[in-house]
Design a protein around this motif. Structure first.
Motif, PDB file in Angstrom:
ATOM      1  N   ASN A  75       0.818  -1.110   0.057  1.00  0.00           N
ATOM      2  CA  ASN A  75       0.055  -0.043  -0.060  1.00  0.00           C
ATOM      3  C   ASN A  75       0.760   1.219   0.061  1.00  0.00           C
ATOM      4  OD1 ASN A  75      -2.156   1.536   0.102  1.00  0.00           O
ATOM      5  ND2 ASN A  75      -2.196   1.892   2.205  1.00  0.00           N
ATOM      6  N   GLN A  97       2.429   1.951  -3.174  1.00  0.00           N
ATOM      7  CA  GLN A  97       1.474   2.400  -4.566  1.00  0.00           C
ATOM      8  C   GLN A  97       1.205   4.085  -4.108  1.00  0.00           C
ATOM      9  OE1 GLN A  97      -1.620   3.687  -4.588  1.00  0.00           O
ATOM     10  NE2 GLN A  97      -2.665   2.849  -2.581  1.00  0.00           N
ATOM     11  N   ASN A 144       2.331   6.757  -6.862  1.00  0.00           N
ATOM     12  CA  ASN A 144       1.313   7.839  -7.342  1.00  0.00           C
ATOM     13  C   ASN A 144       1.699   9.249  -6.914  1.00  0.00           C
ATOM     14  OD1 ASN A 144      -0.610   6.454  -8.680  1.00  0.00           O
ATOM     15  ND2 ASN A 144      -1.261   5.268  -6.901  1.00  0.00           N
ATOM     16  N   TYR A 176       6.359   1.283 -14.576  1.00  0.00           N
ATOM     17  CA  TYR A 176       5.793   0.265 -13.714  1.00  0.00           C
ATOM     18  C   TYR A 176       7.000  -0.552 -13.242  1.00  0.00           C
ATOM     19  CZ  TYR A 176       1.080   1.697 -14.309  1.00  0.00           C
ATOM     20  OH  TYR A 176       0.015   2.237 -14.574  1.00  0.00           O
ATOM     21  N   GLN A 196       4.027   5.843 -17.311  1.00  0.00           N
ATOM     22  CA  GLN A 196       3.114   5.687 -16.471  1.00  0.00           C
ATOM     23  C   GLN A 196       1.613   5.049 -16.793  1.00  0.00           C
ATOM     24  OE1 GLN A 196       2.912   6.765 -12.187  1.00  0.00           O
ATOM     25  NE2 GLN A 196       2.876   4.743 -12.449  1.00  0.00           N
ATOM     26  N   TYR A 197       1.273   5.895 -17.897  1.00  0.00           N
ATOM     27  CA  TYR A 197      -0.120   5.750 -18.303  1.00  0.00           C
ATOM     28  C   TYR A 197      -0.406   5.157 -19.766  1.00  0.00           C
ATOM     29  CZ  TYR A 197      -1.401   8.337 -14.261  1.00  0.00           C
ATOM     30  OH  TYR A 197      -1.662   8.918 -13.034  1.00  0.00           O
ATOM     31  N   ASN A 219      -5.768   7.833   0.310  1.00  0.00           N
ATOM     32  CA  ASN A 219      -5.633   6.506   0.243  1.00  0.00           C
ATOM     33  C   ASN A 219      -6.326   5.647   1.405  1.00  0.00           C
ATOM     34  OD1 ASN A 219      -3.627   4.285   1.426  1.00  0.00           O
ATOM     35  ND2 ASN A 219      -3.799   3.839  -0.595  1.00  0.00           N
ATOM     36  N   LYS A 230      -6.625   6.449 -11.270  1.00  0.00           N
ATOM     37  CA  LYS A 230      -5.457   5.510 -10.880  1.00  0.00           C
ATOM     38  C   LYS A 230      -5.243   5.455  -9.234  1.00  0.00           C
ATOM     39  CE  LYS A 230      -1.021   3.958 -11.913  1.00  0.00           C
ATOM     40  NZ  LYS A 230      -0.447   4.272 -10.388  1.00  0.00           N
ATOM     41  N   ASP A 256      -5.932   2.081  -7.173  1.00  0.00           N
ATOM     42  CA  ASP A 256      -4.647   1.397  -6.217  1.00  0.00           C
ATOM     43  C   ASP A 256      -5.000   1.154  -4.975  1.00  0.00           C
ATOM     44  OD1 ASP A 256      -3.080   1.163  -8.618  1.00  0.00           O
ATOM     45  OD2 ASP A 256      -1.758   3.010  -8.267  1.00  0.00           O
ATOM     46  N   ALA A 304      -2.877  -1.218 -16.948  1.00  0.00           N
ATOM     47  CA  ALA A 304      -2.035  -1.815 -15.908  1.00  0.00           C
ATOM     48  C   ALA A 304      -2.554  -1.754 -14.497  1.00  0.00           C
ATOM     49  CB  ALA A 304      -0.635  -1.105 -16.166  1.00  0.00           C
ATOM     50  N   PRO A 305      -3.071  -0.726 -14.141  1.00  0.00           N
ATOM     51  CA  PRO A 305      -3.556  -0.948 -13.021  1.00  0.00           C
ATOM     52  C   PRO A 305      -4.565  -1.861 -12.514  1.00  0.00           C
ATOM     53  CG  PRO A 305      -3.645   1.400 -13.192  1.00  0.00           C
ATOM     54  CD  PRO A 305      -3.028   0.565 -14.602  1.00  0.00           C
TER      55      PRO A 305
END
Lengths: 362, 328
Positions: A59, A62, A66, A182, A259-260, A308, B86, B90, B112-113
Motif C-alpha cells: 500500500n 503505491q 502515485n 511500472y 506510467q499511463y 488512500n 488510478k 490502487d 496496467a492498474p
C-alpha cells in the motif's frame, strides 16, 4: 530582510538569535517539521483504523508511486511560489510535452532506449520553451504570473488538442512503460519512477537551499526591489525559474507517458491545483520568500495519504476533497499568523509554533 | 519542558482534527457497511462521482448486493480523469476486496492498474467502459453502444424526415463507450444521403464548454437541424447553447442518457429525444457476475444491455423506469 528571507527548513545559524535554542524547540518551530508531524499522526490514525491493510508495504509503495510525478512538478512549483509567483500551466505543459514527445517517438518508430532517449530530450526541451515563454512574459512584459500561466494553461492544452485532433496517442515505447512506468529498482520492490523523482528532488533541494541560485530565489520572493538593488539580476532569475518549472513539467510529461501509456489529454485536469496545494501545505508561503523542498514533499503526501486512507476505510469520495481543503486553509492560516507575529517582532520564529497558535499569549 | 508540551498539544490537535473528519465522514458514507453479513466484500469504482448515470448504477449494484447479502462500497474520482482514478483504484486494490466493479476512465491508462488487481487475485468486473485488453477481467457489462448510436440517428431522422445538417456533440475522444456511439451514429448517417454530417465537437465533459461550442457551431451553420449529444454533460450543454442562440424550434437534439436535467429538458421541449441506457441493470448484473465468479460458478464474459428511446409520448408511461436517479 534576513528575518523573512531565511528559509525555515535550513538550520538557522546559531548566532542569529544570540544563543542557540535547544534543538528540540527549534525543530518543532520549523513549519515543515510540524507538517511532518501532522502526516505522521494521520498515518498512525489510519494504521489504527485499518491495521492489516494500510501500513502494508504494497500500500505504501503505491502511494509513493502515485506521488512521484507530482513530486517532480512540485520542485518547480516550490521555486516559483518562493518568488511569490504561481504557475498554473504545469498540467497543460505536461500534456503538451507528452504529446510532442509521443509524436516524435512515433515518427522515429521502434520501442528501444534510443527512441525513448530522444523522447525524453524532446519532452524536456518543449517544456523548457513553454517555461521560457512564461518567464519572459512575467519578467520582461510585466504581466502578472497568474494571468500569464492561465493563458499558457489554455494555450498548451489547446495546441496539444490541435496536434492530435483530440485523440490520445497510445504508442509509447515499451521500454518506458516496462521500466520507468511500472518497473522496480533491480532487486527491490521500490518503484523506479519514485527513485528517479527522489534523486531529482534531492538535487534541486540542494540547489534551492545551498547555492547562490537558491539564495537569489528567496531574495527575489522576499523583496524584489531590494534584490535588484543589491545586484541580483531579478529578470534573469525569474525567467530561469519559470523555465525550470516548464522543463520539469516536460520531464513529468515523459514520466506520465511511461506510467499511463497514453498522452491522457483529457487528464491532468487538477494537477496544477494539487501541486500548488501541496507546496502551500508544506509551508511555502504564497507571498514568497519562505519555503522548503522538504515541506513540499511532505505536503504532497498529506493529500495522497488522506485519499488512500479514506478509500481503504470506505469513506464517501466527496469527503476526501473536504479534508484536503481543510488542511490547505489551515496551512495558510498558520503562515499568516507566523508572518503577523514576525511583523510585530514578537520574538524569534521558533516561538511561533503550531501549538502556540492555540495557547494564545496575552 | 515547553517544547515537549508543544509536541503533545500538536499531536493532540491533529489527532482531533483527523478523527473528527473521519467520524463525520463515516456518517456520510453510503457504502453498504451496515449489511456486513455477507462474506464477500465488493468495491465499485465509478468513472466520476456525483454523475446520475453512475449513481443509478450504484443504486442497482447496492440493491443487488443487499439481495445477495454481500457488502458493497462505492468510490469515484472527482472528474472523469485517469490521473485521478488510478490512485483510487490502487488504494481499493490495497484494501484487498473480493471483487471490484470498475468503469475505467481510459482504455490504455487503466489497463496496467486493473491487470495488477486481477493478478492480485481480485475478481475485476468492467462496467460500462472497458480497457485495451480486457482478457484479465472476469466479466464485462456494458450497453451496446454502437447500437445506441444507431438508435440516436433513428430518433433524429424521425424528428427531421427531410434531412439536413447534423452535428455530434461528444465528450472526449478515447472513451470506448462514446467512441462506439459516434461510430454507430456515423455509420447510419453516412448511409443516408438526405443528411449532411458536419462532424464531431469535443466538449470535454463540461456543459459550459458544450454550450460555447454549440453557439459557435450555430453561428457557422445556422441551418443545423439535429444534434446528437453523446453523454449527459454534452446534452445539458448543447441544450443551453441552442437556447442561447434562440434556435430551440429548429434544432432537434437527441441526447444520450436520461438524467433528471435531460428529462426536464425533454419536458420543456429543448431536447426532443433521449436514448436511455440501463445503468441500474449494468450495476446489478455486475454484482451478479462478481458473486457468481467468487462462488466458482460460470460467468458470461460479455453482457450487452439494451436501450430505451424516451420521448414526450412515453416519458410518463413505459419510459418512466428508465430515468436515471440522483440518489438511491
Amino acid at each position: 530582510m534576513t528575518q523573512t528571507a531565511a528559509p525555515t527548513g535550513v538550520p538557522v545559524a546559531p548566532n542569529e538569535q544570540g544563543k542557540a535554542p535547544n534543538f528540540l524547540a527549534r525543530l518543532t518551530g520549523i513549519q515543515s517539521f510540524q507538517i511532518l508531524l501532522v502526516l505522521i499522526v494521520i498515518f498512525l490514525i489510519f494504521t489504527l483504523l485499518a491495521p492489516t491493510i494500510f501500513p502494508n508495504w504494497t500500500n505504501i509503495r503505491q502511494i509513493v508511486q502515485n506521488v512521484s510525478i507530482l513530486a517532480v512538478l512540485g520542485i518547480g512549483m516550490t521555486f516559483v511560489i518562493i518568488t511569490s509567483g504561481i504557475d498554473l500551466s504545469i498540467g497543460s505543459v505536461l500534456v503538451f510535452s507528452g504529446v510532442v514527445s509521443a509524436k516524435v517517438m512515433q515518427a522515429i518508430g521502434g520501442s528501444g532506449w534510443g527512441t525513448a532517449l530522444v523522447g525524453l530530450v524532446v519532452a524536456i526541451v518543449v517544456g523548457l520553451l513553454w517555461g521560457l515563454l512564461n518567464g519572459f512574459l512575467i519578467a520582461k512584459a510585466k504581466v502578472p504570473p497568474l494571468i500569464v500561466t492561465l493563458g499558457t494553461l489554455g494555450a498548451a492544452l489547446g495546441l496539444a488538442q490541435v496536434i492530435t485532433n483530440g485523440v490520445d496517442i497510445r504508442e509509447v515505447p515499451t521500454v518506458l512503460t516496462d521500466t520507468i512506468g511500472y518497473g522496480n529498482v533491480v532487486g527491490t520492490t521500490i518503484p523506479l519512477i519514485s527513485l528517479l523523482a527522489l534523486v531529482i528532488v534531492v538535487i534541486f533541494g540542494i540547489i534551492l537551499h545551498k547555492t547562490k541560485f537558491g539564495l537569489y530565489t528567496f531574495a527575489v520572493g522576499s523583496n524584489e526591489e531590494a534584490a535588484r538593488r543589491v545586484g541580483v539580476k531579478v529578470d534573469r532569475q525569474l525567467i530561469s525559474i519559470y523555465a525550470l518549472s516548464g522543463a520539469l513539467a516536460g520531464l513529468a510529461g515523459l514520466l506520465s507517458l511511461s506510467q499511463y501509456g497514453t498522452t491522457a489529454i483529457a487528464g491532468q485536469s487538477q494537477t496544477n491545483l494539487n501541486v500548488i496545494a501541496a507546496v502551500v501545505i508544506g509551508g511555502t508561503s504564497i507571498f514568497g520568500g519562505l519555503g522548503t523542498m522538504f515541506g513540499t514533499m511532505v505536503g504532497l503526501f498529506i493529500p495522497a495519504v488522506l485519499q488512500n486512507g479514506f478509500v481503504i476505510i470506505g469513506v464517501q469520495p466527496f469527503w476526501q476533497q473536504v479534508a484536503v481543503g481543510a488542511v490547505l486553509v489551515a496551512a495558510v492560516f498558520i503562515d499568516q499568523r507566523r508572518r503577523a507575529a514576525a511583523a510585530r517582532g514578537s520574538g524569534s520564529k521558533s516561538k511561533v509554533s503550531l501549538s502556540s497558535l492555540w495557547t494564545r499569549k496575552k | 519542558m515547553k517544547s515537549k508540551r508543544h509536541l503533545v498539544s500538536l499531536a493532540a490537535l491533529s489527532a482531533v482534527a483527523v478523527l473528527s473528519l473521519s467520524a463525520c465522514a463515516g456518517g456520510g458514507s453510503t457504502g453498504g457497511s451496515t449489511n456486513a453479513s455477507g462474506n464477500y466484500n465488493i468495491s465499485f469504482i465509478q468513472g466520476v462521482a456525483g454523475d446520475e448515470f453512475y449513481i443509478s448504477m450504484q443504486c442497482g449494484a447496492e440493491a443487488e448486493a443487499k439481495k445477495l447479502g454481500v457488502t458493497l462500497n462505492t468510490q469515484g474520482p472527482a472528474k472523469f480523469d485517469p490521473t485521478l482514478q488510478k490512485p483510487i483504484v490502487d488504494s481499493v486494490v490495497a484494501s484487498n476486496p473480493s471483487a471490484i466493479l470498475v468503469a475505467p476512465t481510459d482504455v490504455t491508462a487503466m489497463q496496467a492498474p486493473l491487470k495488477a488487481a486481477a493478478s492480485a487475485g481480485i475478481k475485476v468486473v468492467l462496467v460500462d467502459t472497458t480497457v485495451d485488453d480486457p482478457s484479465f477481467a472476469t466479466a464485462s457489462i456494458a450497453s451496446d453502444n454502437t447500437g445506441g448510436g444507431k438508435s440516436a440517428f433513428d430518433a433524429i431522422k424521425q424528428l427531421n424526415p427531410n434531412g439536413g445538417k447534423v452535428l455530434i456533440m461528444a465528450t472526449d475522444p478515447g472513451i470506448s463507450t462514446t467512441d462506439a456511439r459516434i461510430a454507430g451514429f456515423e455509420e447510419s448517417i453516412k448511409a443516408d444521403s438526405s443528411f449532411n454530417y458536419i462532424g464531431v465537437q469535443y466538449s470535454h465533459n463540461d456543459p459550459a464548454e458544450a454550450a460555447r461550442l454549440m453557439t459557435a457551431a450555430l453561428a457557422k451553420d445556422p441551418d443545423i437541424v439535429g444534434v446528437f449529444a453523446t453523454n449527459t454533460f454534452a446534452a445539458e450543454g448543447t441544450a443551453t447553447g441552442v437556447r442561447q442562440a434562440g434556435k430551440q424550434d429548429t434544432v432537434k437534439i437527441a441526447g444520450f442518457d436520461a438524467g433528471p436535467a435531460q428529462v426536464q429538458d425533454l419536458r420543456d421541449g429543448t431536447i426532443s429525444a433521449l436514448v436511455a441506457q440501463q445503468p441500474a441493470l449494468i450495476g446489478a448484473d455486475g454484482v451478479d457476475a462478481a458473486v457468481a465468479a467468487l462462488k466458482g460458478e460460470t460467468v458470461t464474459k460479455n453482457t450487452q444491455t439494451g436501450f430505451q428511446v424516451l420521448t414526450l409520448e412515453n416519458i410518463d408511461t413505459t419510459g418512466k423506469d428508465y430515468v436515471y436517479k440522483s440518489s438511491c
